[in-house]
Design an enzyme around this catalytic site. Structure first.
Site, PDB file in Angstrom:
ATOM      1  N   ASP A  42     -48.102  42.934 -38.569  1.00  0.00           N
ATOM      2  CA  ASP A  42     -49.271  42.195 -38.061  1.00  0.00           C
ATOM      3  C   ASP A  42     -50.591  42.858 -38.416  1.00  0.00           C
ATOM      4  OD1 ASP A  42     -48.200  39.969 -36.368  1.00  0.00           O
ATOM      5  OD2 ASP A  42     -47.137  41.652 -35.449  1.00  0.00           O
ATOM      6  N   HIS A  76     -48.308  39.211 -41.471  1.00  0.00           N
ATOM      7  CA  HIS A  76     -48.943  38.142 -40.694  1.00  0.00           C
ATOM      8  C   HIS A  76     -50.424  38.490 -40.570  1.00  0.00           C
ATOM      9  CE1 HIS A  76     -49.130  36.075 -36.436  1.00  0.00           C
ATOM     10  NE2 HIS A  76     -49.865  35.450 -37.345  1.00  0.00           N
ATOM     11  N   ASP A 184     -43.098  33.267 -33.489  1.00  0.00           N
ATOM     12  CA  ASP A 184     -43.613  34.612 -33.211  1.00  0.00           C
ATOM     13  C   ASP A 184     -44.261  34.623 -31.843  1.00  0.00           C
ATOM     14  OD1 ASP A 184     -44.702  37.175 -33.376  1.00  0.00           O
ATOM     15  OD2 ASP A 184     -46.166  36.656 -34.940  1.00  0.00           O
ATOM     16  N   GLY A 206     -40.886  41.562 -31.201  1.00  0.00           N
ATOM     17  CA  GLY A 206     -41.548  42.858 -31.028  1.00  0.00           C
ATOM     18  C   GLY A 206     -40.968  43.609 -29.855  1.00  0.00           C
TER      19      GLY A 206
HETATM   20  C1  DX5 Z   1     -48.971  39.262 -31.868  1.00  0.00           C
HETATM   21  C2  DX5 Z   1     -48.129  39.338 -33.107  1.00  0.00           C
HETATM   22  C3  DX5 Z   1     -46.670  39.361 -32.862  1.00  0.00           C
HETATM   23  C4  DX5 Z   1     -46.209  40.369 -31.843  1.00  0.00           C
HETATM   24  C5  DX5 Z   1     -44.950  39.838 -31.246  1.00  0.00           C
HETATM   25  O1  DX5 Z   1     -49.981  38.365 -31.958  1.00  0.00           O
HETATM   26  O2  DX5 Z   1     -48.398  38.303 -34.022  1.00  0.00           O
HETATM   27  O3  DX5 Z   1     -45.960  39.515 -34.081  1.00  0.00           O
HETATM   28  O4  DX5 Z   1     -45.997  41.664 -32.357  1.00  0.00           O
HETATM   29  O5  DX5 Z   1     -44.550  40.662 -30.214  1.00  0.00           O
HETATM   30  P1  DX5 Z   1     -43.599  40.152 -29.050  1.00  0.00           P
HETATM   31  O6  DX5 Z   1     -42.288  39.788 -29.653  1.00  0.00           O
HETATM   32  O7  DX5 Z   1     -43.505  41.373 -28.158  1.00  0.00           O
HETATM   33  O8  DX5 Z   1     -44.267  39.000 -28.370  1.00  0.00           O
HETATM   34 ZN    ZN Z   2     -47.077  38.345 -35.786  1.00  0.00          ZN
END
Ligand code: DX5
Ligand code: ZN
Length: 227
Positions: A42, A76, A184, A206
């Site tokens: 990210d 991303h 995501d 995440g």
């Molecule tokens: C946050 C990111 C995600 C984040 C997801 O905006 O785009 O990729 O790391 O984390 P979780 O799975 O903990 O929601």
């Molecule tokens: Zn992301």
């Protein structure tokens, strides 16, 4: 080589943003040994999303290890003017870039920048954005996959927005079969199966992986939830 070759019918992508950065290499390695195929990386600029997250310097530290294991890094881009960052991310070892619908008024030209760099491309869209508008833009620009956000982008560890399930279903119905669908935000053992059944084949996780003591076990738990 691209997503069609990377994906073993479905991929769970650990989101590096949730890692322990003091032990980043070690955590990536342990997950590679557990047969992770794609990592999610990210990039946030402090404009499109409030925080600055990480960029090419961190990417270049981990991408050789990822590639040695035959795995890939999916970047991303939660940034304004993503085209300005695409060449650096390629140089740092990125394999795919995802740009946001909300900040790409001329998506085909942004996609062209990524294609010139021989990158795979995704189109992401936020929870407030119309699914139909994002799908139409994705199809017109011939991206490889579409990312349906199931949280407001910015931070790891947020709760999954339940309405995202219907949005994934709607999106799947609008996209050609060949276009992959990623989710995501807040993905974990309790919703991953439903999300897959709704049409997602790329599931970013995440906190559900890095928030646990035993990372391979947390990854395998998600794999098993899909079995
Ligand atoms: C946050 C990111 C995600 C984040 C997801 O905006 O785009 O990729 O790391 O984390 P979780 O799975 O903990 O929601
Ligand atoms: Zn992301």
């Amino acid at each position: 080589m691209g997503w069609d070759e990377w994906i073993r019918t479905i991929e769970i992508e650990p989101s590096i943003y949730a890692a322990d950065f003091a032990r980043l290499g070690e955590q990536v390695e342990v997950l590679l040994r557990a047969e992770v195929r794609v990592f999610h990386f990210d990039v946030g600029d402090g404009h499109f999303i409030p925080p600055v997250t990480m960029g090419p310097i961190v990417l270049q530290a981990i991408s050789p290890l990822v590639h040695q294991h035959g795995a890939f890094v999916d970047c991303h881009l939660m940034v304004e003017s993503p085209e300005r960052h695409i060449p650096q991310l390629r140089g740092a070892g990125g394999d795919s870039v995802t740009v946001h619908y909300e900040v790409c008024p001329d998506l085909p030209s942004t996609v062209a920048v990524a294609r010139e760099q021989d990158l795979q491309v995704g189109l992401a869209f936020n929870p407030e954005t119309s699914v139909a508008d994002a799908a139409e833009a994705a199809i017109a620009a011939k991206v490889d996959f579409v990312l349906c956000m199931s949280i407001h982008p910015g931070y790891s560890g947020q709760d999954f927005m339940p309405e995202a399930l219907d949005r994934v279903r709607e999106l799947r119905g609008l996209l050609p079969e060949s276009m992959h669908l990623q989710v995501d935000g807040g993905v974990g053992p309790d919703n991953i199966r439903e999300l897959h059944e709704a049409g997602a084949d790329l599931l970013v996780a995440g906190a559900a992986i890095f928030g646990r003591e035993d990372l391979p076990r947390a990854y395998r738990r998600l794999v098993q939830a899909l079995a």
